[in-house]
Scaffold this active site. Sequence first.
Site, PDB file in Angstrom:
ATOM      1  N   ASP A 169      -3.538  -6.569  -4.536  1.00 37.26           N
ATOM      2  CA  ASP A 169      -2.819  -5.545  -5.201  1.00 37.26           C
ATOM      3  C   ASP A 169      -1.683  -5.802  -5.200  1.00 37.26           C
ATOM      4  OD1 ASP A 169      -4.651  -3.067  -5.584  1.00 37.26           O
ATOM      5  OD2 ASP A 169      -4.769  -2.810  -3.601  1.00 37.26           O
TER       6      ASP A 169
ATOM      7  N   HIS B 128      -9.797  -7.833  -3.166  1.00 39.12           N
ATOM      8  CA  HIS B 128      -9.127  -7.132  -4.150  1.00 39.12           C
ATOM      9  C   HIS B 128      -7.651  -7.259  -3.664  1.00 39.12           C
ATOM     10  CE1 HIS B 128      -8.205  -3.805  -7.325  1.00 39.12           C
ATOM     11  NE2 HIS B 128      -7.646  -3.363  -6.393  1.00 39.12           N
TER      12      HIS B 128
ATOM     13  N   HIS C 215      -5.208  -7.068  -9.115  1.00 43.90           N
ATOM     14  CA  HIS C 215      -5.021  -5.838  -9.647  1.00 43.90           C
ATOM     15  C   HIS C 215      -3.365  -5.706  -9.944  1.00 43.90           C
ATOM     16  CE1 HIS C 215      -4.702  -1.237  -9.353  1.00 43.90           C
ATOM     17  NE2 HIS C 215      -4.381  -1.255 -10.499  1.00 43.90           N
TER      18      HIS C 215
ATOM     19  N   MET D  63      -9.042   4.023 -11.976  1.00 43.29           N
ATOM     20  CA  MET D  63      -8.268   4.469 -10.965  1.00 43.29           C
ATOM     21  C   MET D  63      -8.761   5.896 -10.411  1.00 43.29           C
ATOM     22  SD  MET D  63      -6.381   1.873  -9.977  1.00 43.29           S
ATOM     23  CE  MET D  63      -5.597   2.865  -8.545  1.00 43.29           C
TER      24      MET D  63
ATOM     25  N   MET E 112       2.265  -5.005  -6.435  1.00 48.32           N
ATOM     26  CA  MET E 112       3.027  -3.733  -6.769  1.00 48.32           C
ATOM     27  C   MET E 112       4.554  -4.184  -6.786  1.00 48.32           C
ATOM     28  SD  MET E 112       1.166  -0.882  -4.472  1.00 48.32           S
ATOM     29  CE  MET E 112      -0.499  -0.603  -4.205  1.00 48.32           C
TER      30      MET E 112
ATOM     31  N   SER F  77      -9.786  -4.016  -0.493  1.00 46.29           N
ATOM     32  CA  SER F  77      -8.324  -4.095  -0.795  1.00 46.29           C
ATOM     33  C   SER F  77      -7.421  -4.500   0.143  1.00 46.29           C
ATOM     34  CB  SER F  77      -7.821  -2.785  -1.316  1.00 46.29           C
ATOM     35  OG  SER F  77      -6.507  -2.756  -1.233  1.00 46.29           O
TER      36      SER F  77
ATOM     37  N   MET G 291       0.035  -4.094 -10.885  1.00 48.29           N
ATOM     38  CA  MET G 291       0.668  -2.934 -10.932  1.00 48.29           C
ATOM     39  C   MET G 291       2.206  -3.436 -11.193  1.00 48.29           C
ATOM     40  SD  MET G 291      -1.310  -0.691  -8.114  1.00 48.29           S
ATOM     41  CE  MET G 291      -2.028  -2.275  -7.439  1.00 48.29           C
TER      42      MET G 291
ATOM     43  N   ASP H  50     -11.309   2.370  -8.084  1.00 47.91           N
ATOM     44  CA  ASP H  50     -10.135   2.110  -7.117  1.00 47.91           C
ATOM     45  C   ASP H  50      -9.531   3.251  -6.495  1.00 47.91           C
ATOM     46  OD1 ASP H  50      -8.298   0.872  -5.535  1.00 47.91           O
ATOM     47  OD2 ASP H  50      -7.380  -0.437  -6.991  1.00 47.91           O
TER      48      ASP H  50
HETATM   49  C1  DX5 Z   1      -3.719   1.633  -4.862  1.00 49.61           C
HETATM   50  C2  DX5 Z   1      -4.391   0.369  -4.903  1.00 49.61           C
HETATM   51  C3  DX5 Z   1      -5.733   0.554  -4.134  1.00 49.61           C
HETATM   52  C4  DX5 Z   1      -5.659   1.114  -2.661  1.00 49.61           C
HETATM   53  C5  DX5 Z   1      -6.914   1.575  -2.297  1.00 49.61           C
HETATM   54  O1  DX5 Z   1      -2.671   1.691  -5.820  1.00 49.61           O
HETATM   55  O2  DX5 Z   1      -4.644  -0.167  -6.107  1.00 49.61           O
HETATM   56  O3  DX5 Z   1      -6.586  -0.795  -4.241  1.00 49.61           O
HETATM   57  O4  DX5 Z   1      -5.370  -0.298  -1.880  1.00 49.61           O
HETATM   58  O5  DX5 Z   1      -6.828   2.091  -1.055  1.00 49.61           O
HETATM   59  P1  DX5 Z   1      -7.735   3.091  -0.377  1.00 49.61           P
HETATM   60  O6  DX5 Z   1      -9.053   2.419  -0.582  1.00 49.61           O
HETATM   61  O7  DX5 Z   1      -7.248   3.343   1.068  1.00 49.61           O
HETATM   62  O8  DX5 Z   1      -7.590   4.218  -1.420  1.00 49.61           O
HETATM   63 ZN    ZN Z   2      -6.204  -1.851  -6.777  1.00 49.19          ZN
END
Ligand code: DX5
Ligand code: ZN
Length: 230
Positions: free
Chosen positions: A43, A41, A74, A145, A45, A16, A76, A183
């Site tokens: 992310d 990956h 991903h 998750m 947000m 990620s 969010m 994840d």
């Molecule tokens: C959290 C993200 C993850 C996050 C995972 O909302 O979707 O992808 O980056 O991070 P670690 O592996 O550090 O838990």
């Molecule tokens: Zn993620």
Amino acid sequence: MYRTDGNPNMYRIAPSILSADFARLGEEVQSVIAAGADMVHFDVMDNHYVPNLTIGPMVCEAIRPLTKAVIDVHLMVKPVDRIIPDFARAGANIISFHPEASDHVDRTIGLIKECGCKAGMVFNPATPLSWLDYTLDKLDLVLIMSVNPGFGGQKFIPAALGKLRAVRERIQKSGREVWLEVDGGVKVDNIAEIAHAGADTFVAGTAIFGTKDYKATITAMRTELSKTRS
Ligand code: DX5
Ligand code: ZN
């Protein structure tokens, strides 16, 4: 097909980039792929669906020419549909969304596919698997998750293991090839147990980017995965 038969190549490791050094993002992406990661990956947000704000399609477009690896987006974000075509144009290969962030889940899946991407549905720790009842036949990926979304570096929630087992069973019954991704809080020391529960695709942020030697960490994860037996 993708699973616990002891062959580490059946598994995919997806660093990620949330935990990468954003000042050197291109370099970081190339480093983890060179270190043996299978995909990136990404992310996204929005400070609305989750309490954090990260990166969007422009950053995806900027890293696209740097790697042939799968970019696994991903989302969010809420609303979700508006941003899907932008990520497809930016070079995303897989786009996953949270059903709670969509007003019309079936339409969102269709939109991702119309845009030429693989479609994934994401389950928060308290999101019931009943969302799969009328969707699994259309999905390419299910993402469980194992933390509440919004931040890297959180602790793995063990209830995710039971959920992975239940989804693996549903995928097997469906007879379809659906990737099962996990994840949050994935580390060298728990990856084998998570694989044993049925996951085949492992997102890891801090576990990889928080170490100095990405290759050593990814190799250690693969060694752990190779110990897994069904
Ligand atoms: C959290 C993200 C993850 C996050 C995972 O909302 O979707 O992808 O980056 O991070 P670690 O592996 O550090 O838990
Ligand atoms: Zn993620």
